[in-house]
Scaffold this motif. Structure first.
Motif, PDB file in Angstrom:
ATOM      1  N   UNK A 139       0.769  -1.344  -0.048  1.00  0.00           N
ATOM      2  CA  UNK A 139      -0.099   0.040  -0.042  1.00  0.00           C
ATOM      3  C   UNK A 139       0.824   1.220   0.023  1.00  0.00           C
ATOM      4  N   UNK A 140       0.252   2.343  -0.377  1.00  0.00           N
ATOM      5  CA  UNK A 140       0.928   3.569  -0.323  1.00  0.00           C
ATOM      6  C   UNK A 140       0.549   4.389   0.784  1.00  0.00           C
ATOM      7  N   UNK A 141       1.327   5.545   0.802  1.00  0.00           N
ATOM      8  CA  UNK A 141       0.854   6.411   2.042  1.00  0.00           C
ATOM      9  C   UNK A 141      -0.619   6.703   2.050  1.00  0.00           C
ATOM     10  N   UNK A 142      -1.234   7.038   1.024  1.00  0.00           N
ATOM     11  CA  UNK A 142      -2.862   7.237   1.140  1.00  0.00           C
ATOM     12  C   UNK A 142      -3.699   6.075   1.581  1.00  0.00           C
ATOM     13  N   UNK A 143      -2.969   4.903   1.767  1.00  0.00           N
ATOM     14  CA  UNK A 143      -3.840   3.866   2.076  1.00  0.00           C
ATOM     15  C   UNK A 143      -3.467   3.445   3.561  1.00  0.00           C
ATOM     16  N   UNK A 144      -2.558   4.198   4.194  1.00  0.00           N
ATOM     17  CA  UNK A 144      -2.038   3.904   5.434  1.00  0.00           C
ATOM     18  C   UNK A 144      -3.058   3.529   6.446  1.00  0.00           C
ATOM     19  N   UNK A 145      -4.261   4.301   6.376  1.00  0.00           N
ATOM     20  CA  UNK A 145      -5.065   4.325   7.571  1.00  0.00           C
ATOM     21  C   UNK A 145      -5.904   2.743   7.315  1.00  0.00           C
TER      22      UNK A 145
END
Length: 278
Positions: A139-145
Motif C-alpha cells: 500500500x501507499x501512504x494514502x492507504x496507511x489508515x
C-alpha cells in the motif's frame, strides 16, 4: 535431522521429573483443551453430546468446562448448540501465519504489478478458522489508515477476499449462519439466502465484491489464487475508498492478476519443507 544420540541438553536419568505443584489446575486445563479440540472436530458448533463424544470426557465434566468457556466469552449457546465466539478469532490473531518462501517469492511481483496499476491497497489473504487473514500487503501512504484495519481478522461474509475463501469452502457457510451474520454496515449481507446467492456468483464469475459492506465508504474486489491440485491458496484483493476505487472498473484487472498468480504457482514446484498455513 533429529537423532537418538545424547546431547548436552539432555536431562540426566538420575534427575527426577519436575512435579506440577498444582496438578488439579493442570488437569482442568487439559480438560478445557480437550473440549476446544472437540469444537474443532465439529467445525465450531456442537451439541453437548457431540462435545462429550469427541472430548472423551464425562458429560458432567464437559458441561462444566463449557461453562468456564462461556463465562470467559469464548463460547455461546444458540438453539441448544454451543458455538465458538469471535473472541477465539481475536486470540488467534496473535498466532503468526506462515506463508512459504516459494509462494511469497512468486506472488510478491504479481501483487506489486496490481498495486502499480491501481495505486490502492493490495493484499493476499488466506483462510484462518472462520475469518480471513492478510498475509501479504502492499500500500501507499494514502492507504496507511486502511492498512491498519487489514492487520486484524476479516469477516468472511462481508469482505471481498472473505467471500472468495468462503465460496471455496462451502462447509463454512452453515457455521457462519449459525453464529449469525453481523451487520457491520447498512450494506452488510445478513441473510443466508442472499449470501448463498453471492457465493454462487463468485464461483461462476471468479470475482467477489465488497460494496461498503465491511467498512463504510470503502470498497473492494477479490479473486481466487489456485495452487496445484487445484487447491485454493488464497485471495488477491484490492481495497480502497469509494471516491477513488470503482469495483466494476478494476474487477477484470484483479481477476487477471489472480490468474497470473495461479500460473506462477503452477510453473515451479514448491521447495521441500515449506508450507502455506492459514
Amino acid at each position: 535431522m533429529i537423532t537418538n544420540q545424547n546431547t548436552a541438553l539432555e536431562v540426566p536419568a538420575t534427575v527426577p521429573p519436575a512435579r506440577d505443584p498444582h496438578p488439579s489446575r493442570r488437569t482442568a486445563a487439559t480438560k478445557v483443551l480437550s473440549v476446544l479440540q472437540a469444537f474443532g472436530a465439529c467445525d465450531g458448533a456442537a451439541s453437548l453430546n457431540e462435545l462429550t463424544r469427541y472430548a472423551d470426557l464425562p458429560k458432567s465434566t464437559v458441561h462444566r468446562m463449557v461453562g468456564f468457556l462461556r463465562a470467559e466469552g469464548l463460547v455461546e449457546m444458540i438453539d441448544n448448540r454451543f458455538l465458538l465466539t469471535t473472541k477465539i478469532t481475536e486470540l488467534s490473531t496473535a498466532v503468526p501465519l506462515e506463508i512459504s518462501d516459494h509462494t511469497r517469492e512468486r506472488l510478491l511481483p504479481v501483487l506489486a504489478d496490481l498495486y502499480e496499476s491501481t495505486r490502492e491497497a493490495v493484499q493476499l489473504s488466506v483462510l484462518c478458522g472462520t475469518t480471513a487473514r492478510v498475509v501479504e500487503r502492499l500500500h501507499g501512504r494514502q492507504s496507511s489508515e486502511l492498512a491498519t484495519r487489514l492487520r486484524g481478522p476479516l469477516p468472511l461474509h462481508c469482505t471481498a477476499p472473505g467471500k472468495v475463501l468462503l465460496a471455496g469452502d462451502p462447509g463454512l457457510l452453515p457455521v457462519l449462519c449459525a453464529q449469525g451474520l453481523e451487520a457491520l454496515t447498512p450494506a452488510s449481507i445478513t441473510s443466508a439466502g442472499v449470501l448463498q446467492s453471492a457465493l454462487t456468483g463468485v464461483r461462476k464469475h471468479g470475482v467477489a465484491f465488497d460494496r461498503s459492506e465491511w467498512l463504510p465508504g470503502f470498497t473492494g474486489v477479490a479473486a481466487p489464487v489456485w495452487g496445484p491440485g487445484p487447491t485454493l491458496v488464497g485471495a488477491i484483493s484490492v481495497f480502497g475508498p469509494v471516491q477513488r476505487l470503482s469495483p466494476d472498473a478494476v474487477a477484470r484487472r484483479v481477476h487477471h492478476t489472480a490468474e497470473i498468480a495461479s500460473r506462477e504457482l503452477h510453473s515451479t514446484p514448491p521447495s521441500t519443507g515449506h508450507r502455506l498455513a492459514g
